[in-house]
Write a protein that holds these residues in place. Structure first.
Motif, PDB file in Angstrom:
ATOM      1  N   HIS A 111       0.666  -1.252   0.123  1.00 31.07           N
ATOM      2  CA  HIS A 111       0.044  -0.060  -0.003  1.00 31.07           C
ATOM      3  C   HIS A 111       0.825   1.201  -0.096  1.00 31.07           C
ATOM      4  O   HIS A 111       2.129   1.211   0.084  1.00 31.07           O
ATOM      5  N   PHE A 112       0.249   2.573  -0.162  1.00 29.16           N
ATOM      6  CA  PHE A 112       0.770   3.543  -0.324  1.00 29.16           C
ATOM      7  C   PHE A 112       1.859   3.658  -1.499  1.00 29.16           C
ATOM      8  O   PHE A 112       1.503   3.054  -2.487  1.00 29.16           O
ATOM      9  N   GLU A 113       2.991   4.059  -1.241  1.00 33.83           N
ATOM     10  CA  GLU A 113       4.167   4.063  -2.479  1.00 33.83           C
ATOM     11  C   GLU A 113       5.017   2.781  -2.579  1.00 33.83           C
ATOM     12  O   GLU A 113       6.009   2.669  -3.189  1.00 33.83           O
ATOM     13  N   GLY A 114       4.406   1.709  -1.637  1.00 31.67           N
ATOM     14  CA  GLY A 114       5.421   0.708  -1.431  1.00 31.67           C
ATOM     15  C   GLY A 114       6.006   0.171  -0.314  1.00 31.67           C
ATOM     16  O   GLY A 114       5.803   0.898   0.795  1.00 31.67           O
ATOM     17  N   PHE A 115       6.926  -0.667  -0.234  1.00 36.36           N
ATOM     18  CA  PHE A 115       7.707  -1.074   1.171  1.00 36.36           C
ATOM     19  C   PHE A 115       9.098  -0.656   0.753  1.00 36.36           C
ATOM     20  O   PHE A 115       9.730  -0.495  -0.187  1.00 36.36           O
ATOM     21  N   ASP A 116       9.649  -0.444   2.105  1.00 36.63           N
ATOM     22  CA  ASP A 116      11.272  -0.082   2.133  1.00 36.63           C
ATOM     23  C   ASP A 116      11.909  -1.277   1.547  1.00 36.63           C
ATOM     24  O   ASP A 116      11.532  -2.392   1.633  1.00 36.63           O
ATOM     25  N   GLU A 117      12.948  -0.912   0.560  1.00 33.30           N
ATOM     26  CA  GLU A 117      13.655  -1.963  -0.171  1.00 33.30           C
ATOM     27  C   GLU A 117      14.206  -3.171   0.500  1.00 33.30           C
ATOM     28  O   GLU A 117      14.431  -4.121   0.248  1.00 33.30           O
ATOM     29  N   ARG A 118      14.690  -2.914   1.944  1.00 32.67           N
ATOM     30  CA  ARG A 118      15.220  -3.862   2.477  1.00 32.67           C
ATOM     31  C   ARG A 118      14.220  -5.055   2.922  1.00 32.67           C
ATOM     32  O   ARG A 118      14.757  -6.118   3.139  1.00 32.67           O
ATOM     33  N   ILE A 119      12.973  -4.872   2.886  1.00 32.91           N
ATOM     34  CA  ILE A 119      11.767  -5.759   2.855  1.00 32.91           C
ATOM     35  C   ILE A 119      12.011  -6.516   1.799  1.00 32.91           C
ATOM     36  O   ILE A 119      12.022  -7.905   1.890  1.00 32.91           O
ATOM     37  N   HIS A 120      12.039  -6.300   0.501  1.00 33.78           N
ATOM     38  CA  HIS A 120      12.111  -6.909  -0.585  1.00 33.78           C
ATOM     39  C   HIS A 120      13.674  -7.708  -0.595  1.00 33.78           C
ATOM     40  O   HIS A 120      13.850  -8.851  -0.922  1.00 33.78           O
ATOM     41  N   GLU A 127       8.516 -11.549  -5.569  1.00 37.92           N
ATOM     42  CA  GLU A 127       7.836 -10.549  -5.933  1.00 37.92           C
ATOM     43  C   GLU A 127       6.805 -10.885  -6.987  1.00 37.92           C
ATOM     44  O   GLU A 127       7.157 -11.315  -7.907  1.00 37.92           O
ATOM     45  N   ILE A 128       5.468 -10.453  -6.638  1.00 38.87           N
ATOM     46  CA  ILE A 128       4.319 -10.845  -7.736  1.00 38.87           C
ATOM     47  C   ILE A 128       3.387  -9.715  -8.184  1.00 38.87           C
ATOM     48  O   ILE A 128       3.262  -8.899  -7.392  1.00 38.87           O
ATOM     49  N   SER A 129       3.340  -9.651  -9.493  1.00 43.44           N
ATOM     50  CA  SER A 129       2.532  -8.779 -10.240  1.00 43.44           C
ATOM     51  C   SER A 129       1.151  -9.412 -10.822  1.00 43.44           C
ATOM     52  O   SER A 129       1.641 -10.477 -11.431  1.00 43.44           O
ATOM     53  N   ILE A 130       0.147  -8.899 -10.683  1.00 42.99           N
ATOM     54  CA  ILE A 130      -1.054  -9.590 -11.367  1.00 42.99           C
ATOM     55  C   ILE A 130      -1.083  -8.931 -12.897  1.00 42.99           C
ATOM     56  O   ILE A 130      -2.191  -9.263 -13.491  1.00 42.99           O
ATOM     57  N   GLY A 131      -0.514  -7.858 -13.095  1.00 40.14           N
ATOM     58  CA  GLY A 131      -0.562  -7.078 -14.552  1.00 40.14           C
ATOM     59  C   GLY A 131      -0.172  -6.081 -14.710  1.00 40.14           C
ATOM     60  O   GLY A 131       0.681  -5.530 -13.550  1.00 40.14           O
ATOM     61  N   ASP A 132       0.229  -5.323 -15.647  1.00 39.77           N
ATOM     62  CA  ASP A 132       1.013  -3.976 -16.035  1.00 39.77           C
ATOM     63  C   ASP A 132      -0.008  -3.142 -15.753  1.00 39.77           C
ATOM     64  O   ASP A 132      -0.323  -2.095 -16.783  1.00 39.77           O
ATOM     65  N   PHE A 133      -0.223  -2.834 -14.522  1.00 40.42           N
ATOM     66  CA  PHE A 133      -1.285  -1.714 -14.128  1.00 40.42           C
ATOM     67  C   PHE A 133      -1.111  -1.320 -12.651  1.00 40.42           C
ATOM     68  O   PHE A 133      -0.510  -2.442 -11.715  1.00 40.42           O
ATOM     69  N   VAL A 134      -1.547  -0.348 -12.182  1.00 45.27           N
ATOM     70  CA  VAL A 134      -1.183   0.137 -10.885  1.00 45.27           C
ATOM     71  C   VAL A 134      -2.670   0.212  -9.972  1.00 45.27           C
ATOM     72  O   VAL A 134      -3.558   1.132 -10.792  1.00 45.27           O
TER      73      VAL A 134
END
Length: 223
Positions: A111-120, A127-134
């Motif tokens: 949520h928001f602008e995303g996660f602190d990169e250290r979480i990734h 990391e999973i995306s359901i499609g090319d949209f936001v």
């Protein structure tokens, strides 16, 4: 199977997970589905879970500490942790089948602008995306992932063969299907489906699957 979803908006999951197949999977004891409110693991009296990015710019970033705390509590040996993000690997039916064989899956809904990169970098396996949209958040992707997995768990569907002959099961989209009446306003069921010749019907199904895939998703034929 056990699925844990970590979110800032747990109430969003009440409707989708209390109906239909996902509900049935839980009632049968085939799926344990837990929704966790990340804010309960926030910092200070206000249970803060986000802060401004060091790089500047609009939006807030989910902090590493609350995520670390909840994962330390809910992780089990051998579990898989995934995070929903537009930059992730595209989610596919093949991935759904892979996940359905796990004993424990944890989904971090962004949520928001995303996660602190250290979480990734240090807390997530994929990391999973359901499609090319936001979207406004990762809750809907988390629901889709959980739903696609639940129906693949053995014993959830009344007819398990339904998960074999369907779109993407053989790399193609599913063939057209019809039911009664045979003729509605001049829109007729293809004659071949009414004749009872199973060999010809199977041939028709394969041809139509390929035609539909070529028309709608030609990229599947190239893969």
């Amino acid at each position: 199977m056990r699925i844990d979803i970590v979110t800032l908006f747990p109430n969003m999951f009440e409707g989708p997970f209390s109906e239909s197949i996902v509900k049935r999977a839980q009632e049968k004891g085939l799926l344990e589905l837990n929704i966790h409110d990340l804010r309960k693991y926030g910092l200070g009296e206000r249970r803060t879970v986000d802060d401004r990015p060091y790089s500047g710019g609009a939006g807030m970033i989910i902090m590493v500490e609350p995520v670390y705390k909840i994962l330390e509590e809910i992780k089990t040996p051998g579990c898989k942790v995934v995070i929903t993000t537009p930059r992730g690997n595209k989610y596919t039916q093949e991935k759904a089948r892979e996940y359905s064989k796990l004993k424990h899956l944890i989904i971090l809904a962004g949520h928001f602008e995303g996660f602190d990169e250290r979480i990734h970098d240090h807390l997530v396996d994929e990391e999973i995306s359901i499609g090319d949209f936001v979207l406004t958040g990762g809750e809907l992707p988390a629901m889709l992932i959980a739903d696609s997995i639940a129906r693949l768990i053995p014993g959830v569907l009344k007819k398990e063969e339904a998960t074999i002959n369907e779109s993407f099961s053989d790399g193609l989209l599913e063939y057209p299907q019809y039911t009664r009446p045979e003729n509605f306003k001049g829109w007729k069921v293809p004659e071949i489906l009414l004749g009872g010749n199973h060999g010809e019907i199977e041939k028709w199904k394969k041809e139509k699957s390929r035609e539909k895939t070529m028309k709608v998703r030609p990229d599947l034929l190239k893969s």
